[in-house]
Design a protein around this motif. Structure first.
Motif, short mmCIF file in Angstrom:
data_model
loop_
_atom_site.label_atom_id
_atom_site.label_comp_id
_atom_site.label_asym_id
_atom_site.label_seq_id
_atom_site.Cartn_x
_atom_site.Cartn_y
_atom_site.Cartn_z
N LEU A 41 0.94 -1.28 -0.08
CA LEU A 41 -0.05 0.22 0.11
C LEU A 41 0.86 1.15 0.02
N THR A 42 0.53 2.24 -0.77
CA THR A 42 1.28 3.51 -0.80
C THR A 42 1.17 4.38 0.23
N ASN A 43 2.16 4.72 0.99
CA ASN A 43 2.48 5.49 2.21
C ASN A 43 2.28 7.20 1.73
N TYR A 44 1.17 7.80 1.85
CA TYR A 44 1.16 9.13 1.48
C TYR A 44 2.11 10.07 2.26
N THR A 45 2.16 9.95 3.35
CA THR A 45 2.99 10.82 4.37
C THR A 45 4.64 10.68 3.95
N ALA A 46 4.94 9.25 3.63
CA ALA A 46 6.36 9.05 3.38
C ALA A 46 6.41 7.90 2.25
N PRO A 47 6.42 8.50 1.07
CA PRO A 47 6.13 7.57 -0.18
C PRO A 47 7.25 6.75 -0.42
N GLU A 48 8.52 7.10 0.12
CA GLU A 48 9.73 6.24 -0.27
C GLU A 48 9.67 5.13 0.71
N GLN A 49 8.94 5.07 2.12
CA GLN A 49 8.63 4.08 2.84
C GLN A 49 8.37 2.65 2.11
N ALA A 50 7.33 2.78 1.17
CA ALA A 50 6.55 1.86 0.46
C ALA A 50 7.62 1.20 -0.55
N ILE A 51 8.30 2.03 -0.98
CA ILE A 51 9.43 1.57 -1.89
C ILE A 51 10.52 0.54 -1.19
N LEU A 52 10.87 1.12 0.17
CA LEU A 52 11.84 0.55 0.97
C LEU A 52 11.30 -0.81 1.29
N ASP A 53 9.91 -0.70 1.89
CA ASP A 53 9.16 -1.88 2.17
C ASP A 53 9.29 -3.12 1.24
N GLY A 54 8.90 -2.56 -0.13
CA GLY A 54 8.75 -3.52 -1.38
C GLY A 54 10.04 -4.03 -1.49
N ILE A 55 11.37 -3.13 -1.70
CA ILE A 55 12.42 -3.82 -2.00
C ILE A 55 13.05 -4.74 -0.83
N GLN A 56 12.63 -4.58 0.28
CA GLN A 56 12.79 -5.44 1.31
C GLN A 56 12.25 -7.02 1.00
N ILE A 57 11.05 -6.59 0.64
CA ILE A 57 10.21 -8.00 0.28
C ILE A 57 10.78 -8.76 -0.97
N VAL A 58 11.04 -8.11 -1.94
CA VAL A 58 11.50 -8.92 -3.11
C VAL A 58 13.13 -9.22 -2.86
N SER A 59 13.77 -8.51 -2.37
CA SER A 59 15.30 -8.99 -1.87
C SER A 59 15.29 -10.31 -1.12
N LYS A 60 14.34 -10.55 -0.25
CA LYS A 60 14.21 -11.45 0.52
C LYS A 60 13.81 -12.63 -0.28
N GLN A 61 12.71 -12.57 -1.26
CA GLN A 61 12.40 -13.63 -2.34
C GLN A 61 13.58 -13.88 -3.04
N ALA A 62 14.42 -12.98 -3.37
CA ALA A 62 15.68 -13.62 -4.24
C ALA A 62 17.03 -13.69 -3.50
N GLY A 63 16.94 -13.59 -2.23
CA GLY A 63 18.00 -14.02 -1.46
C GLY A 63 19.33 -13.10 -1.63
N ILE A 64 18.91 -11.62 -1.90
CA ILE A 64 19.95 -10.76 -1.94
C ILE A 64 19.91 -9.58 -1.09
#
Length: 695
Positions: free
Chosen positions: A33-56
């Motif tokens: 979900l997009t974070n209106y107050t701090a939009p970059e937080q959603a990007i960081l959360d998403g990167i954390q998820i896909v990085s964990k999936q990829a093992g990097i």
């Protein structure tokens, strides 16, 4: 330059932020979900998820490509900086007078959109260039020095400078910036000769105002994003995708944030064009439906249609001229407020309406259980059985069917004496018809027959509605590619480093000076290629276009110009190409009028690095029918009732297998609804082909 073996795309939308990671050809993706107050937080959360999936980790990323709706939303919601417009004396009211075009001629109460900058914040300055770039009156530097004090004391956050005919000679705008910058250190100042060096002062002034208006906010956000990525260990460069579909540096994006306004949708069009190229489909309509809007784009010969301008925040749906014109290169598409979060309501005439207001991610549709009380399209899809409340976003978000039914019953059903199911179907039909109408309008405006196209559907909500949309448009085939739920983010990964440089120089073919034209094109080539070189050292492809017309006409058509040193012998070639294109647009060229001149108004050089061609696939239309074991009731428009529909996971299908409609093919980021009119056939690359059943 990095090897770019591990590429990440991040797309901030109005409801969801999509993140896609390409690790040497393997795609990992997620939606948060997009974070209106701090939009970059959603990007960081998403990167954390896909990085964990990829093992990097963050430190393993080679490149991050980002697109965002933040600039668009700031313009639509008028949440930008307090901006001063410095303009030529006598032209203070250009952005308020507009073009005097009455876009809704029979509306006696027509209200024009308010200008982005109010009159008291627009400051005229003496000085004048003529239409050929010759100085008629020197710039009033004394007035500019006094004006700097007024701007500082007025609490302005940005300055836009737009002088008449500056596209021909930018000397006055550049000098004005120099004077103001000396007295206003740190103040972001935008000049129209750099932001939009094209003729037509209303569009040019409005574009530089929009650029200045969103610049402080975008600069703050992009600097903050880079800092937080570094805190997480990322060492790779960040690039932005611009409205024309190419990649630019963050520094360029900070200086020209207006070029980011259609960045997310541009990624979607690139994604669809790549799919079209893979299957050799020359006529495609891309359909991108997310949480807030739906976008339709025509793609021919594997290339999205482009334009030099577009409108933001139209006040009258589908009415050209009712929005805010932005004069920059853009992938051409039609966009309406019809996303999963679009609010459904009943108007004073007892008609169901949807959008453009959206529930967004906060609070979201009623079924999210976050306090939303008004029904959204997602609520209707839940009630109709298209979405499984227990398996939304792979089970990450638990939905409430009861809350959806209550919202629909209260806001729509009770007002129209309909059951929740009937009201939900009404909502779905209205939004699907709105999208179908938008597609028809867009195709007709471009002289196309929409039913001749293959649809490519992507975005979190598009596969839920694509089959019904195809029924309404008479389209027989629709593709839902792998990763469709995060299609725009995947499109970012396929975008080239590219930039389009423009210049308005009115040149009649009868007075064509090859040396002067070659010198101008050389400057444009150098400008465009310099932006490409910020991220790529590969081979560069160039496209040169002249926007041409008959003398006295009010608009131009694009004509391809040879990419070589031009000579007087090329005049006939350019004239013939113009006549051919004119006949293609309007049926025939104009003949028989003595002295009717042909002129080139604006020149464009588009430079991009060459990308590898996608692997080719044949479209399979026959397969082995399989019968899934799981079924649930899903509303089918053809039957006008809940039908027992097959439910199967996309991951459980193998290439060549066919699912007969009605059915729902589920995956983490979206679900594909197969109505009773269609069958679904899995292709060799994992793409789903919806193919209309034979009568």
């Amino acid at each position: 330059m990095t090897t770019q073996d591990i590429r990440l795309g991040a797309d901030i939308g109005g409801t969801f932020t999509d993140v896609a990671l390409d690790m040497r050809g393997q795609i990992f993706s997620t939606k948060v979900l997009t974070n209106y107050t701090a939009p970059e937080q959603a990007i960081l959360d998403g990167i954390q998820i896909v990085s964990k999936q990829a093992g990097i980790g963050f430190e393993d990323l080679d490149i991050i490509i980002h697109g965002t709706t933040l600039a668009t939303n700031a313009l639509i919601e008028r949440r930008g900086a307090k901006t001063a417009l410095v303009t030529t004396e006598g032209f203070r009211d250009v952005i308020e007078m507009r073009t005097e075009n009455r876009f809704e001629q029979y509306d006696l109460n027509l209200t024009l959109p308010a200008p982005l900058i109010p009159r008291q914040d627009r400051f005229p300055v003496g000085g004048r260039m003529d239409a050929h770039g010759n100085e008629l009156q020197p710039l009033d530097e004394e007035r500019l020095n006094a004006l700097a004090d007024d701007i500082r004391e007025g609490g302005f956050g940005a300055v836009a400078i737009g002088f008449i005919h500056s596209y021909q000679n930018a000397a006055h705008e550049e000098r004005a910036r120099e004077i103001l910058a000396a007295k206003l250190p740190g103040m972001p100042i935008s000049i129209s000769a750099e932001v939009s060096p094209q003729m037509r002062e209303f569009e040019r002034f409005n574009t530089v105002c929009a650029n200045a208006y969103v610049r402080p906010q975008m600069e703050d956000y992009l600097i903050r994003l880079q800092a937080r990525l570094k805190e997480q260990g990322a060492k790779c460069p960040v690039f932005m995708i611009h409205s024309g579909g190419g990649l630019i540096s963050v520094e360029t994006a900070i200086e020209f944030p207006v070029r980011l306004i259609e960045s997310g949708p541009a990624g979607g069009a690139i994604f669809a064009a790549d799919v079209a190229a893979r299957f050799g489909l020359e006529k495609v309509v891309s359909y991108d439906m997310g949480g807030t809007t739906a976008k339709i784009c025509l793609i021919e010969d594997f290339t999205p249609q482009t334009a030099r301008s577009f409108e933001v925040a139209r006040t009258y749906r589908f009415s050209k001229g009712s929005g805010m014109p932005i004069s920059i290169p853009v992938i051409e598409m039609i966009e309406i407020g019809a996303g999963g979060g679009s609010i459904a309501w009943v108007d004073s005439m007892g008609r169901i309406q949807t959008g453009p207001e959206s529930a967004g991610s906060e609070p979201g549709p009623a079924c999210y259980g976050n306090g939303g009380l008004r029904p959204a399209i997602t609520d209707a899809d839940v009630v109709l059985g298209k979405i499984d409340p227990n398996n939304f976003a792979g089970g990450a978000i638990q939905l409430s069917k009861e809350a959806a039914m209550d919202a629909i019953a209260g806001e729509v059903g009770a007002k129209l004496s309909l059951s929740p199911l009937e009201a939900a179907f009404g909502i779905a039909e209205v939004v699907d018809e709105n999208m179908a109408n938008a597609a028809r309008v867009h195709a007709v405006e471009n002289g196309k027959n929409i039913s001749d196209n293959v649809m490519i559907a992507f975005g979190g909500a598009a596969p839920l509605h694509a089959a019904r949309l195809c029924e309404k448009l008479g389209i027989d085939r629709c593709l839902i590619p792998p990763g469709a739920g995060v299609g725009s983010a995947i499109g970012f990964l396929k975008a080239p480093f590219g930039y389009e440089a423009l210049a308005s120089r009115l040149i009649r073919l009868s007075g064509f000076d090859p040396d002067a034209v070659n010198a101008m094109l050389s400057d444009l080539c150098e400008t465009a290629e310099s932006f490409v070189r910020t991220g790529s050292d590969g081979e560069i492809r160039r496209e040169i276009t002249g926007f041409m017309r008959y003398q006295g006409q009010g608009w131009e058509i694009p004509v391809a110009i040879p990419d070589r040193r031009l000579t007087a012998d090329d005049i006939d070639l350019i004239r013939d190409r113009f006549r051919e294109n004119y006949a293609r647009f309007f049926g025939r060229a104009i003949d028989g009028l003595d002295g009717l001149e042909i002129e080139i108004v604006t020149w464009s050089v588009k430079a991009s690095d060459l990308r590898p061609r996608p692997d080719q696939n044949d479209l399979t239309t026959r397969g082995t029918i399989v019968a899934p074991q799981i079924h649930r009731p899903v509303f089918d428009p053809q039957s006008d009732a809940l039908c027992d529909s097959a439910i199967i996971s996309r991951g459980d299908l193998t290439p060549g297998q066919c699912i007969q409609g009605p059915a729902v093919i589920v995956e983490r980021e979206t679900s594909t609804v197969v109505t009773s009119s269609f069958d679904a056939l899995l292709q060799h690359d994992g793409t789903i082909l919806l193919i209309r059943k034979e009568a």
